[in-house]
Design a protein around this motif. Structure first.
Motif, short mmCIF file in Angstrom:
data_model
loop_
_atom_site.label_atom_id
_atom_site.label_comp_id
_atom_site.label_asym_id
_atom_site.label_seq_id
_atom_site.Cartn_x
_atom_site.Cartn_y
_atom_site.Cartn_z
N ALA A 29 -6.36 25.47 -26.73
CA ALA A 29 -5.26 24.68 -26.19
C ALA A 29 -3.92 25.37 -26.41
O ALA A 29 -3.09 25.44 -25.50
CB ALA A 29 -5.25 23.29 -26.84
N ARG A 30 -3.70 25.87 -27.60
CA ARG A 30 -2.44 26.57 -27.92
C ARG A 30 -2.20 27.73 -26.97
O ARG A 30 -1.07 27.94 -26.49
CB ARG A 30 -2.46 27.10 -29.35
CG ARG A 30 -2.37 26.05 -30.44
CD ARG A 30 -2.57 26.71 -31.80
NE ARG A 30 -1.58 27.78 -32.01
CZ ARG A 30 -1.79 28.83 -32.79
NH1 ARG A 30 -2.94 28.98 -33.44
NH2 ARG A 30 -0.84 29.73 -32.95
N ALA A 31 -3.26 28.50 -26.69
CA ALA A 31 -3.12 29.69 -25.87
C ALA A 31 -2.78 29.36 -24.41
O ALA A 31 -2.22 30.20 -23.69
CB ALA A 31 -4.40 30.52 -25.92
N GLY A 32 -3.11 28.14 -23.99
CA GLY A 32 -2.90 27.78 -22.58
C GLY A 32 -1.65 26.97 -22.31
O GLY A 32 -1.46 26.47 -21.20
N ILE A 33 -0.78 26.83 -23.32
CA ILE A 33 0.40 25.99 -23.16
C ILE A 33 1.68 26.82 -23.24
O ILE A 33 1.84 27.65 -24.13
CB ILE A 33 0.44 24.89 -24.24
CG1 ILE A 33 -0.71 23.90 -24.03
CG2 ILE A 33 1.78 24.14 -24.22
CD1 ILE A 33 -0.81 22.83 -25.10
N THR A 34 2.56 26.60 -22.30
CA THR A 34 3.91 27.17 -22.33
C THR A 34 4.91 26.02 -22.26
O THR A 34 4.55 24.89 -21.95
CB THR A 34 4.15 28.13 -21.15
OG1 THR A 34 3.91 27.42 -19.91
CG2 THR A 34 3.22 29.32 -21.21
N GLU A 35 6.17 26.33 -22.54
CA GLU A 35 7.21 25.30 -22.49
C GLU A 35 8.30 25.71 -21.50
O GLU A 35 8.56 26.89 -21.28
CB GLU A 35 7.83 25.07 -23.86
CG GLU A 35 6.89 24.37 -24.83
CD GLU A 35 7.59 23.98 -26.12
OE1 GLU A 35 7.70 22.76 -26.37
OE2 GLU A 35 8.03 24.88 -26.86
N MET A 47 2.96 32.22 -28.58
CA MET A 47 2.07 31.06 -28.55
C MET A 47 2.57 30.02 -29.55
O MET A 47 2.97 30.35 -30.66
CB MET A 47 0.64 31.49 -28.92
CG MET A 47 -0.39 30.39 -28.76
SD MET A 47 -2.11 30.99 -28.77
CE MET A 47 -2.23 31.63 -30.43
N ILE A 48 2.56 28.75 -29.14
CA ILE A 48 3.05 27.70 -30.02
C ILE A 48 2.12 27.54 -31.22
O ILE A 48 0.93 27.85 -31.15
CB ILE A 48 3.18 26.36 -29.27
CG1 ILE A 48 1.82 25.86 -28.78
CG2 ILE A 48 4.16 26.49 -28.11
CD1 ILE A 48 1.88 24.51 -28.12
N SER A 49 2.65 27.06 -32.33
CA SER A 49 1.87 26.91 -33.55
C SER A 49 0.98 25.66 -33.47
O SER A 49 1.25 24.72 -32.71
CB SER A 49 2.78 26.81 -34.76
OG SER A 49 3.47 25.57 -34.77
N ALA A 50 -0.07 25.65 -34.31
CA ALA A 50 -0.97 24.50 -34.35
C ALA A 50 -0.23 23.26 -34.84
O ALA A 50 -0.43 22.15 -34.30
CB ALA A 50 -2.16 24.81 -35.25
N ASP A 51 0.61 23.42 -35.84
CA ASP A 51 1.36 22.28 -36.37
C ASP A 51 2.30 21.70 -35.33
O ASP A 51 2.44 20.48 -35.22
CB ASP A 51 2.15 22.69 -37.62
CG ASP A 51 1.26 22.92 -38.83
OD1 ASP A 51 0.10 22.45 -38.80
OD2 ASP A 51 1.70 23.57 -39.78
N ALA A 79 5.99 20.62 -22.21
CA ALA A 79 4.87 21.50 -22.57
C ALA A 79 3.89 21.46 -21.41
O ALA A 79 3.50 20.38 -20.96
CB ALA A 79 4.21 21.02 -23.86
N MET A 80 3.49 22.63 -20.91
CA MET A 80 2.67 22.67 -19.70
C MET A 80 1.39 23.46 -19.97
O MET A 80 1.44 24.64 -20.31
CB MET A 80 3.47 23.29 -18.56
CG MET A 80 4.78 22.55 -18.28
SD MET A 80 5.62 23.04 -16.76
CE MET A 80 5.89 24.78 -17.07
N MET A 81 0.26 22.78 -19.83
CA MET A 81 -1.05 23.41 -20.02
C MET A 81 -1.60 23.84 -18.67
O MET A 81 -1.67 23.02 -17.73
CB MET A 81 -2.01 22.42 -20.68
CG MET A 81 -3.42 22.97 -20.84
SD MET A 81 -4.60 21.75 -21.49
CE MET A 81 -4.07 21.69 -23.21
N ASP A 82 -2.00 25.11 -18.55
CA ASP A 82 -2.54 25.57 -17.28
C ASP A 82 -3.90 24.94 -16.99
O ASP A 82 -4.60 24.46 -17.89
CB ASP A 82 -2.63 27.10 -17.25
CG ASP A 82 -3.58 27.65 -18.29
OD1 ASP A 82 -4.79 27.37 -18.22
OD2 ASP A 82 -3.11 28.38 -19.19
N ARG A 83 -4.26 24.91 -15.72
CA ARG A 83 -5.46 24.19 -15.30
C ARG A 83 -6.73 24.78 -15.89
O ARG A 83 -7.67 24.04 -16.23
CB ARG A 83 -5.55 24.17 -13.77
CG ARG A 83 -6.69 23.29 -13.24
CD ARG A 83 -6.57 23.03 -11.75
NE ARG A 83 -7.61 22.11 -11.33
CZ ARG A 83 -8.81 22.50 -10.89
NH1 ARG A 83 -9.08 23.79 -10.78
NH2 ARG A 83 -9.72 21.62 -10.54
#
Length: 224
Positions: free
Chosen positions: A25-31, A1-5, A105-109
């Motif tokens: 938001a962090r948990a739903g984003i992949t790159e 999971m990406i960092s908050a910073d 960076a892609m956030m799931d729906r």
């Protein structure tokens, strides 16, 4: 999971979220990375991600039945697109293609909809984003019908400096003349000629691999 910073660095909208919202938001984003000229999605695809450009350059456009390529706009680092598709739960109505090596960076729906339903800060961002995007496309339609090639190119470049749609952009844009031509629907040769006109008039400075804007208001009003 990406960092908050890291998320706050690549997504201006995330800086106003509460801690629980930021974690969601962090948990739903992949790159994902794309090569130059690689299609990210095609018109008619089911692409259920709200998408931010981490690095690179993306073209939003389509191809007519006659094979004519039509560019809508360019998307630079820091910009996020696709909120309309997420809200309407529809197939993509345009192509997305990486004009150069690009990382997204892609956030799931599901995450997008959770933020939409639960975060006041996120909704404020979306209202501003949708309003600016509507104004951008109304302007592009007007420019295409009323202005000559150099003026259209000037307005196309100026549109990439919208502080709402591109919140972290500086006056220097890393973009080639070929990429400028692609975004404005012009050949590289015609784009080069128009860029030289704009440079001669003191509106921008051409540099190796990029453009520095000297008079943004002049570009926005060019041709009037």
């Amino acid at each position: 999971m990406i960092s908050a910073d890291y998320l706050k660095r690549i997504a201006a909208w995330s800086r106003a979220l509460s801690e629980p919202e930021l974690e969601r938001a962090r948990a739903g984003i992949t790159e994902k990375s794309y090569k130059a000229n690689e299609f990210i999605c095609l018109r008619g695809d089911r692409f259920d991600y709200w998408t931010g450009v981490v690095s690179g350059l993306v073209k939003m456009g389509t191809v007519s039945r006659e094979g004519k390529a039509i560019g809508f706009t360019g998307v630079t680092a820091g910009a996020w697109i696709g909120e309309g598709t997420m809200l309407k739960d529809e197939l993509r109505r345009y192509d997305l293609v990486a004009l150069r090596d690009t990382r997204l960076a892609m956030m799931d729906r599901a995450t997008f909809l959770w933020l939409f339903e639960n975060s006041v800060a996120f909704n404020r961002f979306l209202v501003g984003q949708l309003n600016e995007r509507l104004g951008q496309f109304i302007g592009l339609l007007e420019y295409d019908r009323m202005l000559d090639a150099t003026a259209r190119l000037a307005r196309c470049i100026a549109s990439l400096f919208n502080p709402i749609l591109y919140p972290d952009v500086t006056r220097h844009l890393e973009i080639t003349q070929e990429e400028v031509g692609s975004l404005s629907g012009m050949s590289r040769q015609n784009a080069n000629q128009s860029l030289k006109v704009l440079e001669k008039e003191g509106l921008l400075r051409l540099e190796y691999g990029g453009i520095t804007i000297l008079d943004l208001d002049g570009l926005r009003g060019y041709g009037e």
